[in-house]
Design a protein around this motif. Structure first.
Motif, PDB file in Angstrom:
ATOM      1  N   VAL A  88      31.124  45.229  31.488  1.00 24.26           N
ATOM      2  CA  VAL A  88      32.336  44.714  32.126  1.00 24.26           C
ATOM      3  C   VAL A  88      32.062  44.657  33.622  1.00 24.26           C
ATOM      4  CG1 VAL A  88      34.798  44.970  32.506  1.00 24.26           C
ATOM      5  CG2 VAL A  88      33.794  45.722  30.338  1.00 24.26           C
ATOM      6  N   TYR A  89      32.268  43.491  34.195  1.00 27.18           N
ATOM      7  CA  TYR A  89      31.957  43.272  35.608  1.00 27.18           C
ATOM      8  C   TYR A  89      33.254  43.189  36.411  1.00 27.18           C
ATOM      9  CZ  TYR A  89      27.220  42.353  34.136  1.00 27.18           C
ATOM     10  OH  TYR A  89      25.958  42.497  33.611  1.00 27.18           O
ATOM     11  N   PHE A  90      33.302  43.968  37.477  1.00 28.13           N
ATOM     12  CA  PHE A  90      34.472  43.981  38.352  1.00 28.13           C
ATOM     13  C   PHE A  90      34.087  43.508  39.748  1.00 28.13           C
ATOM     14  CE2 PHE A  90      37.669  45.830  35.746  1.00 28.13           C
ATOM     15  CZ  PHE A  90      37.011  46.681  34.871  1.00 28.13           C
ATOM     16  N   CYS A  91      34.933  42.660  40.279  1.00 25.62           N
ATOM     17  CA  CYS A  91      34.828  42.266  41.667  1.00 25.62           C
ATOM     18  C   CYS A  91      35.848  43.076  42.467  1.00 25.62           C
ATOM     19  CB  CYS A  91      35.132  40.771  41.800  1.00 25.62           C
ATOM     20  SG  CYS A  91      35.164  40.142  43.474  1.00 25.62           S
ATOM     21  N   ALA A  92      35.524  43.390  43.709  1.00 26.08           N
ATOM     22  CA  ALA A  92      36.455  44.110  44.581  1.00 26.08           C
ATOM     23  C   ALA A  92      36.401  43.498  45.971  1.00 26.08           C
ATOM     24  CB  ALA A  92      36.095  45.598  44.642  1.00 26.08           C
ATOM     25  N   ILE A  93      37.501  43.653  46.696  1.00 25.24           N
ATOM     26  CA  ILE A  93      37.581  43.144  48.059  1.00 25.24           C
ATOM     27  C   ILE A  93      38.058  44.246  48.999  1.00 25.24           C
ATOM     28  CG2 ILE A  93      37.973  40.749  47.356  1.00 25.24           C
ATOM     29  CD1 ILE A  93      40.951  41.121  47.947  1.00 25.24           C
ATOM     30  N   SER A  94      37.709  44.087  50.273  1.00 23.28           N
ATOM     31  CA  SER A  94      38.125  45.041  51.285  1.00 23.28           C
ATOM     32  C   SER A  94      38.257  44.314  52.609  1.00 23.28           C
ATOM     33  CB  SER A  94      37.094  46.175  51.390  1.00 23.28           C
ATOM     34  OG  SER A  94      37.324  46.965  52.532  1.00 23.28           O
ATOM     35  N   GLU A  95      39.304  44.612  53.327  1.00 25.04           N
ATOM     36  CA  GLU A  95      39.512  43.939  54.617  1.00 25.04           C
ATOM     37  C   GLU A  95      38.528  44.437  55.660  1.00 25.04           C
ATOM     38  OE1 GLU A  95      43.251  42.683  57.473  1.00 25.04           O
ATOM     39  OE2 GLU A  95      43.446  44.402  56.146  1.00 25.04           O
ATOM     40  N   SER A  96      38.336  45.750  55.703  1.00 28.10           N
ATOM     41  CA  SER A  96      37.548  46.331  56.789  1.00 28.10           C
ATOM     42  C   SER A  96      36.173  46.817  56.348  1.00 28.10           C
ATOM     43  CB  SER A  96      38.301  47.522  57.368  1.00 28.10           C
ATOM     44  OG  SER A  96      38.404  48.539  56.388  1.00 28.10           O
ATOM     45  N   GLY A  97      35.993  46.989  55.041  1.00 29.05           N
ATOM     46  CA  GLY A  97      34.761  47.606  54.566  1.00 29.05           C
ATOM     47  C   GLY A  97      34.820  49.121  54.625  1.00 29.05           C
ATOM     48  N   ARG A  98      35.840  49.656  55.309  1.00 30.35           N
ATOM     49  CA  ARG A  98      35.982  51.095  55.351  1.00 30.35           C
ATOM     50  C   ARG A  98      36.664  51.569  54.083  1.00 30.35           C
ATOM     51  NH1 ARG A  98      33.075  53.991  56.837  1.00 30.35           N
ATOM     52  NH2 ARG A  98      34.546  55.670  57.259  1.00 30.35           N
ATOM     53  N   PRO A  99      36.211  52.664  53.527  1.00 27.59           N
ATOM     54  CA  PRO A  99      36.697  53.049  52.202  1.00 27.59           C
ATOM     55  C   PRO A  99      38.007  53.811  52.186  1.00 27.59           C
ATOM     56  CG  PRO A  99      35.039  54.576  52.936  1.00 27.59           C
ATOM     57  CD  PRO A  99      35.133  53.514  54.008  1.00 27.59           C
ATOM     58  N   ASN A 100      38.523  54.217  53.338  1.00 27.84           N
ATOM     59  CA  ASN A 100      39.656  55.127  53.328  1.00 27.84           C
ATOM     60  C   ASN A 100      40.908  54.557  52.683  1.00 27.84           C
ATOM     61  OD1 ASN A 100      39.007  53.750  55.774  1.00 27.84           O
ATOM     62  ND2 ASN A 100      40.875  54.537  56.675  1.00 27.84           N
ATOM     63  N   TYR A 101      41.036  53.246  52.688  1.00 27.39           N
ATOM     64  CA  TYR A 101      42.169  52.637  52.006  1.00 27.39           C
ATOM     65  C   TYR A 101      41.776  52.062  50.650  1.00 27.39           C
ATOM     66  CZ  TYR A 101      44.530  53.173  56.433  1.00 27.39           C
ATOM     67  OH  TYR A 101      45.073  53.699  57.571  1.00 27.39           O
ATOM     68  N   GLY A 102      40.544  52.289  50.265  1.00 30.28           N
ATOM     69  CA  GLY A 102      40.105  51.841  48.957  1.00 30.28           C
ATOM     70  C   GLY A 102      39.814  50.361  48.901  1.00 30.28           C
ATOM     71  N   TYR A 103      39.250  49.965  47.809  1.00 30.81           N
ATOM     72  CA  TYR A 103      39.021  48.555  47.560  1.00 30.81           C
ATOM     73  C   TYR A 103      40.069  48.072  46.568  1.00 30.81           C
ATOM     74  CZ  TYR A 103      34.204  49.524  49.202  1.00 30.81           C
ATOM     75  OH  TYR A 103      33.098  49.911  49.912  1.00 30.81           O
ATOM     76  N   THR A 104      40.335  46.768  46.588  1.00 25.20           N
ATOM     77  CA  THR A 104      41.199  46.154  45.587  1.00 25.20           C
ATOM     78  C   THR A 104      40.310  45.471  44.559  1.00 25.20           C
ATOM     79  OG1 THR A 104      42.949  45.779  47.208  1.00 25.20           O
ATOM     80  CG2 THR A 104      43.044  44.498  45.158  1.00 25.20           C
ATOM     81  N   PHE A 105      40.530  45.836  43.295  1.00 28.85           N
ATOM     82  CA  PHE A 105      39.687  45.314  42.224  1.00 28.85           C
ATOM     83  C   PHE A 105      40.369  44.190  41.456  1.00 28.85           C
ATOM     84  CE2 PHE A 105      35.926  47.985  41.739  1.00 28.85           C
ATOM     85  CZ  PHE A 105      36.213  49.028  42.595  1.00 28.85           C
ATOM     86  N   GLY A 106      39.543  43.280  40.948  1.00 31.97           N
ATOM     87  CA  GLY A 106      40.021  42.294  40.000  1.00 31.97           C
ATOM     88  C   GLY A 106      40.145  42.902  38.616  1.00 31.97           C
ATOM     89  N   SER A 107      40.565  42.090  37.659  1.00 29.52           N
ATOM     90  CA  SER A 107      40.821  42.573  36.293  1.00 29.52           C
ATOM     91  C   SER A 107      39.577  42.632  35.429  1.00 29.52           C
ATOM     92  CB  SER A 107      41.863  41.694  35.620  1.00 29.52           C
ATOM     93  OG  SER A 107      43.081  41.734  36.329  1.00 29.52           O
ATOM     94  N   GLY A 108      38.464  42.109  35.930  1.00 32.18           N
ATOM     95  CA  GLY A 108      37.207  42.256  35.212  1.00 32.18           C
ATOM     96  C   GLY A 108      36.824  41.065  34.361  1.00 32.18           C
ATOM     97  N   THR A 109      35.520  40.953  34.111  1.00 33.78           N
ATOM     98  CA  THR A 109      34.958  39.974  33.174  1.00 33.78           C
ATOM     99  C   THR A 109      34.137  40.745  32.158  1.00 33.78           C
ATOM    100  OG1 THR A 109      34.824  38.152  34.763  1.00 33.78           O
ATOM    101  CG2 THR A 109      33.332  38.072  32.870  1.00 33.78           C
ATOM    102  N   ARG A 110      34.494  40.577  30.899  1.00 30.67           N
ATOM    103  CA  ARG A 110      33.718  41.231  29.844  1.00 30.67           C
ATOM    104  C   ARG A 110      32.636  40.277  29.383  1.00 30.67           C
ATOM    105  NH1 ARG A 110      34.170  45.587  26.681  1.00 30.67           N
ATOM    106  NH2 ARG A 110      36.244  46.065  27.530  1.00 30.67           N
ATOM    107  N   LEU A 111      31.380  40.639  29.620  1.00 30.72           N
ATOM    108  CA  LEU A 111      30.240  39.797  29.266  1.00 30.72           C
ATOM    109  C   LEU A 111      29.466  40.421  28.119  1.00 30.72           C
ATOM    110  CD1 LEU A 111      28.384  37.346  29.954  1.00 30.72           C
ATOM    111  CD2 LEU A 111      27.092  38.911  31.404  1.00 30.72           C
ATOM    112  N   THR A 112      29.225  39.636  27.108  1.00 30.16           N
ATOM    113  CA  THR A 112      28.414  40.074  25.972  1.00 30.16           C
ATOM    114  C   THR A 112      27.198  39.169  25.876  1.00 30.16           C
ATOM    115  OG1 THR A 112      30.389  40.813  24.791  1.00 30.16           O
ATOM    116  CG2 THR A 112      28.369  40.545  23.501  1.00 30.16           C
ATOM    117  N   VAL A 113      26.009  39.779  25.880  1.00 28.28           N
ATOM    118  CA  VAL A 113      24.767  39.021  25.754  1.00 28.28           C
ATOM    119  C   VAL A 113      24.189  39.306  24.367  1.00 28.28           C
ATOM    120  CG1 VAL A 113      22.501  38.546  26.724  1.00 28.28           C
ATOM    121  CG2 VAL A 113      24.385  39.264  28.227  1.00 28.28           C
ATOM    122  N   VAL A 114      24.068  38.253  23.561  1.00 25.03           N
ATOM    123  CA  VAL A 114      23.619  38.435  22.168  1.00 25.03           C
ATOM    124  C   VAL A 114      22.218  37.878  21.966  1.00 25.03           C
ATOM    125  CG1 VAL A 114      25.965  38.437  21.292  1.00 25.03           C
ATOM    126  CG2 VAL A 114      24.690  36.276  21.432  1.00 25.03           C
TER     127      VAL A 114
END
Lengths: 114, 109
Positions: A88-114
């Protein structure tokens, strides 16, 4: 949630094929990140971006490349997908890059490789 | 080598009681510590953080305690509610955020 969307939400692909996942944000944040989540490993950083065309590797970058040609889009490409990249792949964004306010994550992409 | 460790994969707590989630770290250069909460099929959500210069931070029902000498932090949830059932990730940062493996919290009715 508002501000960050990932596409597709689910994907099944065959071993050896290239795959691109997209992260799109409307917050105009400078920093964007790609993580993968696997059982027993938590979240691990793949690549990140600190501006348009500025990217760097994370702890599990082998087999992945990224591109950021616009502030709002951060693409993750699996050049030749392998079963070990099923995750499961998650993207996240941050305004400042500083972690004290955390990152905001997307809902994810579930990837299956067969 | 794991820099952020959550040694309990799961925890069950009665509704209304206190939930305590623990986390250990190895890198003394970390300057921020964070907790994230994750529900199934959703992305992680930032819960609370603490600077390395503090030993406690409180936000409503959630309190994070930091013990730098022991390289240990904990998240207290009081009182626990059914909606608190989720996976909780401990994380630490000196530049980018590094996550632990997570602890699944079950709140029992």
């Amino acid at each position: 949630d508002a501000g960050i969307t990932q596409s597709p939400r689910h994907k099944v692909t065959e071993t050896g094929t290239p795959v691109t996942l997209r992260c799109h944000q409307t917050e105009n944040h400078r920093y964007m990140y790609w993580y993968r989540q696997d059982p027993g490993h938590g979240l691990r950083l793949i690549h990140y971006s600190y501006g348009v065309k500025d990217t760097d590797k994370g702890e599990v970058s082998d087999g992945y490349s990224v591109s950021r040609s616009k502030t709002e889009d951060f693409l993750l490409t699996l050049e030749s997908a392998t079963s070990s990249q099923t995750s499961v792949y998650f993207c996240a964004i941050s305004e400042s890059g500083r972690p004290n306010y955390g990152y905001t994550f997307g809902s994810g992409t579930r990837l299956t490789v067969v | 080598d794991q820099q952020v460790k959550q040694n309990s994969p799961s925890l069950s707590v009665q509704e209304g009681r206190i939930s305590i989630l623990n986390c250990d770290y190895t890198n003394s250069m970390f300057d921020y510590f964070l907790w994230y909460k994750k529900y199934p099929a959703e992305g992680p959500t930032f819960l609370i953080s603490i600077s390395s210069i503090k030993d406690k931070n409180e936000d409503g029902r959630f309190t994070v305690f930091l013990n730098k000498s022991a390289k240990h932090l904990s998240l207290h949830i009081v009182p626990s509610q059914p909606g608190d059932s989720a996976v909780y990730f401990c994380a630490a940062s000196d530049d980018k955020i590094i996550f632990g493996k997570g602890t699944r919290l079950h709140i029992l009715p």
